[in-house]
Motif scaffolding. Structure first.
Motif, PDB file in Angstrom:
ATOM      1  N   SER A   1       0.813  -1.165   0.042  1.00 32.08           N
ATOM      2  CA  SER A   1      -0.160   0.003   0.003  1.00 32.08           C
ATOM      3  C   SER A   1       0.918   1.216  -0.052  1.00 32.08           C
ATOM      4  N   GLY A   2       0.604   2.076  -0.701  1.00 28.16           N
ATOM      5  CA  GLY A   2       1.249   3.543  -0.784  1.00 28.16           C
ATOM      6  C   GLY A   2       2.918   3.409  -0.893  1.00 28.16           C
ATOM      7  N   GLY A   3       3.321   2.494  -1.695  1.00 28.66           N
ATOM      8  CA  GLY A   3       4.838   2.391  -1.666  1.00 28.66           C
ATOM      9  C   GLY A   3       5.327   1.773  -0.620  1.00 28.66           C
ATOM     10  N   THR A   4       4.436   0.860   0.213  1.00 23.69           N
ATOM     11  CA  THR A   4       5.089   0.252   1.182  1.00 23.69           C
ATOM     12  C   THR A   4       4.810  -1.236   1.195  1.00 23.69           C
TER      13      THR A   4
ATOM     14  N   GLY B   1       4.699  -6.589  13.388  1.00 23.50           N
ATOM     15  CA  GLY B   1       4.887  -6.445  11.957  1.00 23.50           C
ATOM     16  C   GLY B   1       6.209  -5.516  11.420  1.00 23.50           C
ATOM     17  N   VAL B   2       6.584  -5.624  10.305  1.00 25.42           N
ATOM     18  CA  VAL B   2       7.756  -4.831   9.806  1.00 25.42           C
ATOM     19  C   VAL B   2       7.379  -4.387   8.348  1.00 25.42           C
ATOM     20  N   ALA B   3       7.734  -3.128   7.893  1.00 24.06           N
ATOM     21  CA  ALA B   3       7.540  -2.624   6.775  1.00 24.06           C
ATOM     22  C   ALA B   3       8.794  -2.085   5.983  1.00 24.06           C
ATOM     23  N   TRP B   4       8.770  -2.059   4.906  1.00 17.76           N
ATOM     24  CA  TRP B   4       9.904  -1.659   4.142  1.00 17.76           C
ATOM     25  C   TRP B   4       9.502  -0.850   2.739  1.00 17.76           C
ATOM     26  N   ASP B   5      10.215   0.192   2.476  1.00 11.69           N
ATOM     27  CA  ASP B   5       9.860   0.908   1.342  1.00 11.69           C
ATOM     28  C   ASP B   5      10.035   0.062   0.020  1.00 11.69           C
TER      29      ASP B   5
ATOM     30  N   GLY C   1      -1.037  -8.613  11.444  1.00 11.01           N
ATOM     31  CA  GLY C   1      -1.008  -8.719   9.979  1.00 11.01           C
ATOM     32  C   GLY C   1      -1.779  -7.303   9.432  1.00 11.01           C
ATOM     33  N   TYR C   2      -1.612  -7.231   8.176  1.00 10.88           N
ATOM     34  CA  TYR C   2      -2.055  -5.981   7.474  1.00 10.88           C
ATOM     35  C   TYR C   2      -3.029  -6.209   6.263  1.00 10.88           C
ATOM     36  N   GLY C   3      -4.059  -5.221   5.925  1.00 10.20           N
ATOM     37  CA  GLY C   3      -4.432  -5.240   4.582  1.00 10.20           C
ATOM     38  C   GLY C   3      -4.283  -4.142   3.969  1.00 10.20           C
ATOM     39  N   GLY C   4      -3.921  -4.317   2.621  1.00  8.96           N
ATOM     40  CA  GLY C   4      -3.497  -3.046   1.600  1.00  8.96           C
ATOM     41  C   GLY C   4      -4.288  -2.684   0.583  1.00  8.96           C
ATOM     42  N   GLY C   5      -3.668  -2.261  -0.314  1.00 10.14           N
ATOM     43  CA  GLY C   5      -4.450  -1.420  -1.646  1.00 10.14           C
ATOM     44  C   GLY C   5      -4.792  -0.062  -1.439  1.00 10.14           C
ATOM     45  N   PRO C   6      -5.686   0.566  -1.557  1.00 12.69           N
ATOM     46  CA  PRO C   6      -5.965   2.029  -1.415  1.00 12.69           C
ATOM     47  C   PRO C   6      -5.427   2.514  -0.095  1.00 12.69           C
ATOM     48  N   LYS C   7      -5.557   1.769   1.137  1.00 10.56           N
ATOM     49  CA  LYS C   7      -5.116   2.274   2.665  1.00 10.56           C
ATOM     50  C   LYS C   7      -4.622   1.011   2.896  1.00 10.56           C
ATOM     51  N   LEU C   8      -3.657   1.270   4.274  1.00  6.94           N
ATOM     52  CA  LEU C   8      -2.996   0.431   4.616  1.00  6.94           C
ATOM     53  C   LEU C   8      -3.663  -0.008   6.173  1.00  6.94           C
TER      54      LEU C   8
ATOM     55  N   THR D   1       5.046   5.967   7.528  1.00  6.41           N
ATOM     56  CA  THR D   1       5.518   6.173   8.881  1.00  6.41           C
ATOM     57  C   THR D   1       4.915   5.043   9.887  1.00  6.41           C
ATOM     58  N   GLY D   2       3.780   4.601   9.748  1.00  8.13           N
ATOM     59  CA  GLY D   2       3.376   3.566  10.546  1.00  8.13           C
ATOM     60  C   GLY D   2       2.378   4.647  11.572  1.00  8.13           C
ATOM     61  N   LYS D   3       2.377   5.723  11.576  1.00  2.37           N
ATOM     62  CA  LYS D   3       1.573   6.609  12.375  1.00  2.37           C
ATOM     63  C   LYS D   3       0.158   5.953  12.387  1.00  2.37           C
ATOM     64  N   VAL D   4      -0.687   5.893  13.348  1.00  2.00           N
ATOM     65  CA  VAL D   4      -2.040   5.530  13.443  1.00  2.00           C
ATOM     66  C   VAL D   4      -2.732   6.601  12.975  1.00  2.00           C
ATOM     67  N   LEU D   5      -3.484   6.569  12.135  1.00  2.00           N
ATOM     68  CA  LEU D   5      -4.546   7.577  11.702  1.00  2.00           C
ATOM     69  C   LEU D   5      -5.921   7.448  12.460  1.00  2.00           C
ATOM     70  N   SER D   6      -6.416   6.350  12.430  1.00  2.00           N
ATOM     71  CA  SER D   6      -7.689   6.264  13.076  1.00  2.00           C
ATOM     72  C   SER D   6      -7.702   4.699  13.839  1.00  2.00           C
ATOM     73  N   GLU D   7      -8.603   4.308  14.869  1.00  2.00           N
ATOM     74  CA  GLU D   7      -8.710   3.028  15.216  1.00  2.00           C
ATOM     75  C   GLU D   7      -9.879   2.967  15.790  1.00  2.00           C
ATOM     76  N   TYR D   8     -10.472   1.406  15.444  1.00  2.00           N
ATOM     77  CA  TYR D   8     -11.634   0.941  15.796  1.00  2.00           C
ATOM     78  C   TYR D   8     -11.268  -0.325  16.785  1.00  2.00           C
ATOM     79  N   LYS D   9     -11.841  -0.186  17.990  1.00  2.00           N
ATOM     80  CA  LYS D   9     -11.469  -1.200  18.988  1.00  2.00           C
ATOM     81  C   LYS D   9     -12.504  -2.341  18.843  1.00  2.00           C
ATOM     82  N   MET D  10     -12.386  -3.433  18.541  1.00  3.67           N
ATOM     83  CA  MET D  10     -13.481  -4.556  18.656  1.00  3.67           C
ATOM     84  C   MET D  10     -13.601  -4.924  20.033  1.00  3.67           C
ATOM     85  N   ALA D  11     -14.809  -5.697  20.377  1.00  3.72           N
ATOM     86  CA  ALA D  11     -15.191  -5.999  21.571  1.00  3.72           C
ATOM     87  C   ALA D  11     -14.163  -7.197  22.054  1.00  3.72           C
TER      88      ALA D  11
END
Length: 595
Positions: free
Chosen positions: A305-308, A317-321, A341-348, A371-381
């Motif tokens: 996602s997004g060059g990552t 988790g680990v990420a690379w350019d 784990g991660y889901g990719g495509g239009p967003k990460l 950067t790995g910065k959290v933009l938003s979070e949904y906490k499941m039950a």
């Protein structure tokens, strides 16, 4: 132990060279979808129990079959190249679980790990994932690629449908031919597998404008998309473990593989190698590893996602350019949570786990891929142990709440989440006995199959049920749920008597779907108009017994299916030793209309 490469594919002089597979186990009837639930806050479920030991693999069929059991994961013998998933069983030491923070962190002592061999069957789950069409937000991130589920497009609802004479499906790129009758374009013979090997993972396939690429035994080979001529081969040190379905604008994709070939004495070397493959040139751009402490991390999943390039595991988790191979983040010992784990495509999107096995807290985090910065979070039950990413934009998550699905599908509910705020938009109940989609939520976070997201809707196939014809038959439908309300739209696409339909991917505003044929017909690819739900036939395979036998050995439940520009590619996810018959076996087969 070096396996010989598979022999080159050949163009068939006739369609009788295919060998018939054995029929699969029967399937039970289904119940029509109930009225969906209105949005609600998930209730805290009891912890899910370990799934039962899977049955043996189910081959295809070529003749009429009895009623078949509901969609569960097809059991498969674990092949070389597959890292047995692990399940944390104890709470980590250190501070109490947190919400995930702004970076990608993990405590090195996060859990005591035990093997979860029962999850092997979940790894395959059909292996039928498709990429977004090129007009999605964020640009052309994907071409057709297959290793797991389907992320769909966002777009307007309703369209005019395809023209019966060479038009395109609604808003998409796939043309409706004047004559949808297909022919066999080429076959790729199955690679040789020794008795000691039993079976080898060969998951991963991609289709671009210039190449059809398929994983073999410790290699990836590119073929001419129309002729099947070998264009290039990328050798690997060991078998592929998993691969992303996503492909960048410049034809880059990523795989995880073992550092050496397994042997009887040492059947697994771990899935520690992450590589970027250039599908245009047939070159390996780079290979990277990462450690937690002094141990190499063995990865369960990988995405783009997004060059990552981002890969998740029970160690974090680990990420690379993707261009340079520069590491962007890695596990650290300062947090008790980890990226499974991660889901990719239009967003990460990360599935971040906190807490103990019996009191798990999952955070579904949309993160900055650079950067790995959290933009938003949904906490499941609390208590929901596993979740799968169906789509990242719009964000749709699947989970088996309270282990209530009952069919091994990994899905009892879908959660539609606002990417910007992390708030729950709606929760959709999808009982396992009514719907046929499935997710490997245990390790391959992004592998949800047999469903599509697009037009802010979730398109689901129903379970099979008795058909309406005079003779015995099975059939099903595709129905739509609104992701803002959680309610069914009332739209329904019928497979037709004797056929069963599985959504593949979005093509503009339309849904592309595969129709498994009855015993005396060939399979079909259809485009479903998102407004009228009328179907346009894009391709229909030959109805000869030899062709049907091969086609039905590579069905969505346990194979990879790609459709791109009038060509249908079907391929295996395991290579096994010969069955002992004289029938030819194939790694992949391609069909095309020639129009």
């Amino acid at each position: 132990m070096t396996q010989p490469p598979p022999p080159p594919p050949h163009e068939p002089s006739q369609q009788g060279g295919f060998g018939p597979p054995t029929p699969p186990a029967p399937q039970p009837g289904y119940g029509y979808p109930q009225t969906p639930q209105t949005p609600q806050t998930p209730q805290t479920p009891p912890p899910p129990g370990a799934p039962p030991t899977p049955p043996p693999p189910v081959p295809g069929y070529g003749h009429p079959q009895p009623a078949q059991p509901g969609y569960g994961y097809p059991g498969q013998t674990p092949g070389y190249g597959y890292q047995q998933p692990t399940v944390p069983m104890h709470a980590p030491s250190g501070p109490p679980p947190g919400g995930g923070g702004g970076g990608r962190k993990i405590n090195a002592q996060v859990a005591i790990i035990v093997s979860a061999v029962v999850a092997i069957a979940l790894i395959i789950g059909g292996g039928v994932w498709y990429a977004r069409s090129s007009d999605e937000p964020g640009g052309k991130d994907d071409t057709a690629g297959s290793t797991g589920g389907t992320t769909g497009t966002t777009g307007t609802t309703g369209s005019t449908g395809g023209d019966a004479k060479g038009g395109t499906s609604a808003g998409g790129e796939e043309k409706v031919p004047a004559d949808p009758a297909s022919k066999v374009l080429f076959q790729v013979p199955a690679p040789e597998v020794s008795k000691d090997d039993n079976s080898v993972v060969v998951s991963g396939s991609w289709a671009t404008d210039t190449v059809y690429a398929k994983s073999g035994i410790a290699e990836i080979t590119g073929y001419d998309p129309g002729k099947g001529t070998e264009l290039w081969t990328v050798p690997l040190d060991g078998p592929v473990c998993t691969a992303t379905r996503h492909v960048t604008d410049d034809n880059l994709t990523a795989v995880v593989y073992q550092p050496d070939m397994p042997t009887k004495a040492d059947p697994s070397h771990g899935c520690s190698q992450v590589a970027v493959i250039d599908l245009g040139t047939g070159k390996k751009v780079w290979t990277k590893t990462a450690k937690t402490g002094d141990q190499l991390i063995s990865f369960d999943n990988v995405t783009l996602s997004g060059g990552t390039v981002a890969a998740g595991s029970t160690s974090g988790g680990v990420a690379w350019d993707i261009a340079s191979g520069k590491q962007l983040w890695a596990p650290k010992g300062t947090d008790s949570c980890y990226d499974a784990g991660y889901g990719g495509g239009p967003k990460l999107v990360a599935v971040r786990k906190c807490g103990t096995y019996e009191a798990r807290q999952l955070g579904i985090q949309t993160i900055d891929p650079g950067t790995g910065k959290v933009l938003s979070e949904y906490k499941m039950a609390k208590g929901i142990e596993y979740a799968g990413i169906v789509s990242t934009d719009p964000l749709v998550v699947a989970a088996d709440v309270g282990d209530s699905a009952g069919d091994g599908s990994g899905i009892s509910d879908f959660f539609s989440v606002d990417n910007k705020t992390g708030e729950l938009r709606t929760r959709i109940s999808a009982p396992g006995e009514k719907f046929a989609a499935r997710c490997d939520t245990i390790s391959r976070i992004e592998q949800c199959t047999g469903l599509v997201v697009g037009n802010d809707r979730l398109y689901l196939p129903t379970e099979e049920h008795e058909g309406g014809g005079e003779s015995y038959s099975r059939t099903n439908e595709v129905v739509a749920f609104d992701l803002s309300t959680g309610k069914q739209t009332g739209q329904r696409a019928d497979a037709g008597d004797g056929y069963t339909i599985t959504p593949l991917r979005m093509d503009g505003d339309s849904i592309l779907a595969y129709k498994r044929p009855p015993y005396d017909k060939g399979g079909q690819i259809v485009s479903i108009d998102s407004g009228s739900f009328e179907e346009s036939k894009l391709l229909e395979n030959p109805a000869t017994e030899a062709v049907r036998d091969v086609e039905t050995s590579m069905l969505p439940e346990y194979a990879e299916i790609l459709y791109r520009k009038g060509r249908l590619y079907m391929s295996q996810v395991y290579a096994s030793e010969p069955s002992g018959t004289d029938d030819k076996e194939y790694l992949a087969v391609a069909f095309g209309t020639g129009g």
